[in-house]
Design an enzyme around this catalytic site. Structure first.
Site, short mmCIF file in Angstrom:
data_model
loop_
_atom_site.label_atom_id
_atom_site.label_comp_id
_atom_site.label_asym_id
_atom_site.label_seq_id
_atom_site.Cartn_x
_atom_site.Cartn_y
_atom_site.Cartn_z
N VAL A 7 -24.40 -94.33 21.78
CA VAL A 7 -23.81 -94.28 23.00
C VAL A 7 -22.37 -95.08 23.18
O VAL A 7 -22.44 -96.37 22.65
CB VAL A 7 -24.83 -94.89 24.00
CG1 VAL A 7 -24.29 -95.01 25.30
CG2 VAL A 7 -26.11 -94.06 23.81
N ASP A 21 -27.85 -98.18 21.86
CA ASP A 21 -27.53 -98.29 20.51
C ASP A 21 -26.07 -97.58 20.36
O ASP A 21 -25.89 -96.44 20.64
CB ASP A 21 -28.22 -97.08 19.71
CG ASP A 21 -28.18 -97.06 18.36
OD1 ASP A 21 -27.06 -97.40 17.69
OD2 ASP A 21 -29.24 -96.48 17.46
N HIS A 22 -25.20 -98.45 19.79
CA HIS A 22 -23.63 -98.19 19.80
C HIS A 22 -23.40 -97.18 18.85
O HIS A 22 -22.09 -96.75 18.96
CB HIS A 22 -22.89 -99.32 19.49
CG HIS A 22 -21.65 -99.66 20.68
ND1 HIS A 22 -20.96 -98.52 21.10
CD2 HIS A 22 -21.09 -100.60 21.33
CE1 HIS A 22 -19.90 -98.79 21.73
NE2 HIS A 22 -20.16 -99.89 21.95
N ARG A 23 -24.13 -96.73 18.06
CA ARG A 23 -23.92 -95.75 17.06
C ARG A 23 -23.97 -94.25 17.84
O ARG A 23 -23.11 -93.41 17.63
CB ARG A 23 -24.88 -95.64 15.94
CG ARG A 23 -24.79 -96.69 14.94
CD ARG A 23 -26.16 -96.86 14.06
NE ARG A 23 -27.54 -96.52 14.85
CZ ARG A 23 -28.43 -96.30 14.29
NH1 ARG A 23 -28.39 -96.30 13.08
NH2 ARG A 23 -30.02 -96.38 14.66
N PRO A 55 -27.31 -101.20 16.01
CA PRO A 55 -26.21 -102.13 16.58
C PRO A 55 -26.27 -102.08 18.50
O PRO A 55 -26.12 -101.25 18.94
CB PRO A 55 -24.73 -101.56 16.42
CG PRO A 55 -25.08 -100.08 16.14
CD PRO A 55 -26.49 -99.99 15.49
#
Length: 448
Positions: free
Chosen positions: A422, A418-420, A242
């Site tokens: 960071v 990567d929002h998983r 994501p």
């Protein structure tokens, strides 16, 4: 003269196939040991294949542009003075032939040779019993056995032919490989086949040119080589990680003045020092202060891998397409050595001679879109990485400076992460740190 075949070796990084780009030899040519036979292109790099024998070329098994599986024969030889029946009668074991050391195809082990499957003429296509084959008395000790004869590629009781990445893709998409007819070389199931099956479509073969009279109205090029692998990596990245993006516009006049000063110093005389070098150093320092940006999501193991080193990828436009070679342990390098590594890495990538090792193992990347005059963008993450920084073009524009409006050198930094891995706070702090260094290089004294 004894006939021998040379099979495509494993070129490293677990690659299972390569595309034949060009031949450097022709049938009838006499070649020497280690002479370049061909150029092949993997998912990682353009590689020259050295000859494992000295002899005469008798057959070229593949045409340029075709995909060859690792272990498949690629070129045939007639070799003078190879092992024959007289060698068997000798009490002393003959000395193994010298061969080039290539990943997956190094010098043979004494008495062991290399494993190979054999198929006798007229033999059944059913799998052979799991028994060790008797040694061929006509083969010299340690020599490479000839390749298997052509047999049916897919047996009813075997798993359909495909590569490990394609099988993983099929599992992720819930596609049964048994119901797919491969369109690849010799029935190989490709990524396109799996994606088409998932979408309920049937892939169509590419045509070359569609013309009306003497005017070419459209042309089509097969998707292969670096473009094929880049596309697959970008799709995988975009639909598995994501993405979140942020932007920061800053006055980099102090950094540009610092670069001009450093270029005049003896340490940088003859070096290619530019803004990208300083940004690379700023990124390494900022990543050390915000470690989540230098990590990887391992979905299979359900673990987050935190890297305690930085292999800095540099997105590079080359005649063969986009490549991202990386500088190993970039965080350990000072500015002088970083300038040298950047220069060497980019030149190697553009020349098409970057090795698979140089194109693998990156942990965080930079893309310099400013070199094309672009201000900002939303870059796609390099597959498996948590952060990518895009460096925009430096432009002179009105900017507030010491309470007044002045012409300053300004650029925009863009990051995707990567929002998983960071969070927004961590991504923002990383970007702010990079911006602070470029806006005022003196703040480094407070960071290190």
């Amino acid at each position: 003269m004894v006939a021998r075949d040379f099979a495509l070796p494993d070129l490293g990084e677990g690659l299972t196939e390569s595309e034949l780009v060009s031949w450097h030899v022709a049938v009838g040519d006499t070649v020497e040991l280690n002479q370049t036979l061909a150029e092949v292109e993997t998912a990682k790099a353009l590689v020259e294949l050295p000859s494992p024998f000295a002899g005469v070329i008798t057959k070229l098994y593949a045409e340029p542009g075709t995909t060859v599986q690792v272990g498949a024969p690629i070129v045939g030889f007639d070799i003078e003075g190879a092992a024959g029946e007289t060698a068997v009668a000798s009490d002393a074991a003959p000395k193994p032939e010298r061969e080039p050391v290539l990943v997956g195809y190094g010098p043979p082990i004494e008495g062991g040779g290399r494993p190979a499957r054999r198929a006798r003429k007229g033999a059944s296509t059913l799998p052979a019993p799991a028994a060790a084959p008797a040694p061929d008395p006509l083969l010299k000790v340690g020599a490479v056995p000839p390749p298997p004869a052509a047999v049916a590629d897919v047996h009813p009781e075997e798993t359909p032919r495909s590569t490990p990445p394609v099988r993983k893709l099929a599992r992720d998409l819930g596609v049964d490989l048994a119901g797919i007819k491969g369109t690849g070389d010799k029935g190989l199931i490709t990524r396109v086949d799996v994606e088409a099956a998932s979408a309920g479509a049937v892939p169509k073969p590419a045509t070359t040119v569609v013309a009306a009279g003497d005017t070419v109205r459209e042309s089509r090029t097969p998707i292969q080589g670096v473009r094929k692998y880049t596309a697959a990596a970008m799709v995988q990245s975009a639909f598995t990680a994501p993405h979140a993006s942020e932007f920061l516009t800053i006055d980099v006049t102090p950094t540009m003045e610092l670069i001009a000063t450093l270029k005049e110093s003896s340490a940088f005389r003859g070096k290619r020092l530019n803004l990208l070098t300083v940004v690379a150093k700023a990124l390494c320092i900022s990543a050390g202060r915000n470690p989540s940006v230098n990590s990887r999501w391992d979905d299979k193991a359900q673990e987050i891998i935190q890297f305690h080193y930085i292999n800095l990828g540099i997105a590079t436009a080359t005649p063969r397409g986009l490549m991202v070679p990386n500088i190993k342990d970039a965080g350990e390098l000072d500015l002088v050595r970083l300038a040298d590594e950047l220069t060497s890495l980019v030149e190697t990538a553009k020349a098409g001679t970057a090795s698979p090792a140089e194109l693998s193992g990156g942990t965080i990347s930079i893309t310099n879109i400013g070199s094309f005059g672009i201000d900002a963008g939303t870059p796609i993450l390099n597959t498996g990485e948590a952060m990518i920084l895009a460096l925009g073009a430096v432009k002179r524009m009105p900017w507030e400076y010491r309470g007044e409006i002045a012409l300053r050198q300004v650029l925009t930094l863009s990051v995707s992460f990567d929002h998983r891995l960071v969070d927004g706070e961590q991504g923002s702090r990383f970007l702010a740190d990079v911006g602070a260094i470029l806006a005022n290089p003196a703040v480094l004294l407070a960071m290190i």
